[in-house]
Design an enzyme around this catalytic site. Structure first.
Site, PDB file in Angstrom:
ATOM      1  N   TYR A 208       1.820  -1.866  25.355  1.00 55.50           N
ATOM      2  CA  TYR A 208       1.683  -0.736  24.437  1.00 55.50           C
ATOM      3  C   TYR A 208       1.840   0.610  25.145  1.00 55.50           C
ATOM      4  O   TYR A 208       2.637   1.457  24.719  1.00 55.50           O
ATOM      5  CB  TYR A 208       0.325  -0.782  23.724  1.00 55.50           C
ATOM      6  CG  TYR A 208       0.023   0.475  22.954  1.00 55.50           C
ATOM      7  CD1 TYR A 208       0.657   0.731  21.741  1.00 55.50           C
ATOM      8  CD2 TYR A 208      -0.864   1.427  23.450  1.00 55.50           C
ATOM      9  CE1 TYR A 208       0.403   1.899  21.046  1.00 55.50           C
ATOM     10  CE2 TYR A 208      -1.132   2.595  22.760  1.00 55.50           C
ATOM     11  CZ  TYR A 208      -0.497   2.837  21.559  1.00 55.50           C
ATOM     12  OH  TYR A 208      -0.742   4.001  20.876  1.00 55.50           O
TER      13      TYR A 208
ATOM     14  N   ARG B 118       0.822  -1.219   0.000  1.00 54.03           N
ATOM     15  CA  ARG B 118       0.000   0.000   0.000  1.00 54.03           C
ATOM     16  C   ARG B 118       0.851   1.261   0.000  1.00 54.03           C
ATOM     17  O   ARG B 118       0.354   2.340  -0.339  1.00 54.03           O
ATOM     18  CB  ARG B 118      -0.931   0.005   1.211  1.00 54.03           C
ATOM     19  CG  ARG B 118      -2.084  -0.988   1.123  1.00 54.03           C
ATOM     20  CD  ARG B 118      -2.958  -0.911   2.356  1.00 54.03           C
ATOM     21  NE  ARG B 118      -2.208  -1.221   3.564  1.00 54.03           N
ATOM     22  CZ  ARG B 118      -2.667  -1.042   4.805  1.00 54.03           C
ATOM     23  NH1 ARG B 118      -3.873  -0.549   5.001  1.00 54.03           N
ATOM     24  NH2 ARG B 118      -1.922  -1.363   5.848  1.00 54.03           N
TER      25      ARG B 118
ATOM     26  N   ASP C  17      10.259  -3.488   6.651  1.00 52.78           N
ATOM     27  CA  ASP C  17       9.761  -4.086   7.894  1.00 52.78           C
ATOM     28  C   ASP C  17      10.364  -3.342   9.085  1.00 52.78           C
ATOM     29  O   ASP C  17      11.536  -3.525   9.409  1.00 52.78           O
ATOM     30  CB  ASP C  17      10.124  -5.568   7.949  1.00 52.78           C
ATOM     31  CG  ASP C  17       9.559  -6.269   9.179  1.00 52.78           C
ATOM     32  OD1 ASP C  17       8.956  -5.595  10.032  1.00 52.78           O
ATOM     33  OD2 ASP C  17       9.734  -7.500   9.282  1.00 52.78           O
TER      34      ASP C  17
ATOM     35  N   SER D 189       3.724   9.760  19.720  1.00 48.47           N
ATOM     36  CA  SER D 189       3.500   8.967  20.927  1.00 48.47           C
ATOM     37  C   SER D 189       1.999   8.679  21.014  1.00 48.47           C
ATOM     38  O   SER D 189       1.389   8.268  20.026  1.00 48.47           O
ATOM     39  CB  SER D 189       4.031   9.719  22.154  1.00 48.47           C
ATOM     40  OG  SER D 189       3.741   9.033  23.344  1.00 48.47           O
TER      41      SER D 189
ATOM     42  N   LYS E   3       4.688   3.741  24.589  1.00 46.37           N
ATOM     43  CA  LYS E   3       4.398   5.107  24.163  1.00 46.37           C
ATOM     44  C   LYS E   3       4.852   6.125  25.206  1.00 46.37           C
ATOM     45  O   LYS E   3       5.203   7.258  24.872  1.00 46.37           O
ATOM     46  CB  LYS E   3       2.910   5.252  23.851  1.00 46.37           C
ATOM     47  CG  LYS E   3       2.507   4.565  22.558  1.00 46.37           C
ATOM     48  CD  LYS E   3       3.288   5.145  21.383  1.00 46.37           C
ATOM     49  CE  LYS E   3       2.931   4.536  20.056  1.00 46.37           C
ATOM     50  NZ  LYS E   3       3.664   5.146  18.920  1.00 46.37           N
TER      51      LYS E   3
END
Length: 264
Positions: A153, A40, A61, A139, A157
């Site tokens: 996760y 994409r 990647d 972030s 961040k």
């Protein structure tokens, strides 16, 4: 003529917020070098060229050292100074920590933390040599609170936000600026890709991605320390998070992020 345009590089820009950020630069006369993990990214480049600029896409990647290095090598071979860099690559992972897969979590860390540090090192050294440049580190509002059921996760961040703030101070006298963008929940595929489609967050109303991207771009151009991306309600959450006790924020987020099939 293209050589006279400034150049911006944007990671994770095949779709979603990354593509919207790339559009902000294209609309403002920047050529763009963009990366993404799927084909994409080449469609994104075609979209961006409609703004009358040149777009240089690379499929890479971001979870691997070689993938990060490949994109930086690709940008370097353009033989142009990088005037702005948006470090946007990031993935989420929802679910109870006891149930989530370790390999998925290590991949998240390799992208959200290791890859961020890796690419920032390359970009900063390049910009230092030119004594000029702007860096936007994406972030999340999750950086301002505990994130149960996104237990790896959120801290990743928080690292990104603290990293941006720390590096900004180091580079104050160099001509390089650092801005952190902390989006709230945004209308991208982020939550469905993180396996959180059945959570309260996943099914809730989201912030407009074009608005969030515009806020990030303008904050970067105005040399702001950081900006919360989203509407007034989202910005108020970030303000409230400065004073709400951590256990209270953790309980609130657990309710919002818990999947429907997970027990309380």
């Amino acid at each position: 003529m293209s050589q006279k345009k400034p150049l911006a590089m944007i990671t994770g820009s095949s779709s979603g917020l990354g593509l919207e950020l790339a559009k902000q630069f294209a609309q403002n006369g920047y050529d763009v070098a963009i990366s993404g993990s799927s084909d994409r990214i080449f469609e994104a480049a075609e979209t961006l060229r409609e703004y009358g600029i040149e777009a240089y896409p690379l499929k890479a990647d971001a979870s691997t050292y070689d993938g990060v290095e490949d994109f930086w090598t690709f940008v370097s071979k353009l033989d142009r100074p990088v005037d702005a860099a948006v470090l946007n690559v990031g993935v989420g992972l929802g679910g109870a920590f006891v149930d989530t897969d370790l390999d998925d979590e290590l991949r998240l860390i390799s992208i959200n933390i290791t890859g961020l540090v890796h690419m920032t090192k390359r970009v900063v050294k390049h910009m230092i040599s030119h004594k000029n440049g702007k860096i936007l580190i994406v972030s999340s509002i999750s950086a301002t609170q505990p994130t149960p059921y996104e237990t790896v996760y959120g801290p990743s961040k928080a690292f990104g936000f603290s990293f941006a703030e720390s590096l900004r101070q180091e580079l104050l006298e160099t001509g390089i600026t650092i801005t952190a963008l902390l989006p709230g929940a945004t209308d991208t595929n982020f939550h469905s890709n993180a396996g959180m489609g059945s959570s309260q967050i996943g099914s809730s109303k989201k912030n407009d991605k074009t608005l969030v991207a515009k806020q990030g771009y303008e904050a970067l151009m105005n040399n702001e320390d950081h900006v919360v991306g989203g509407d007034a309600e989202t910005k108020q959450i970030a303000i409230d998070n400065r004073t709400i006790p951590e256990p209270v924020k953790a309980a609130r987020h657990a309710k919002q992020a818990r999947l429907q099939n997970e027990k309380k």
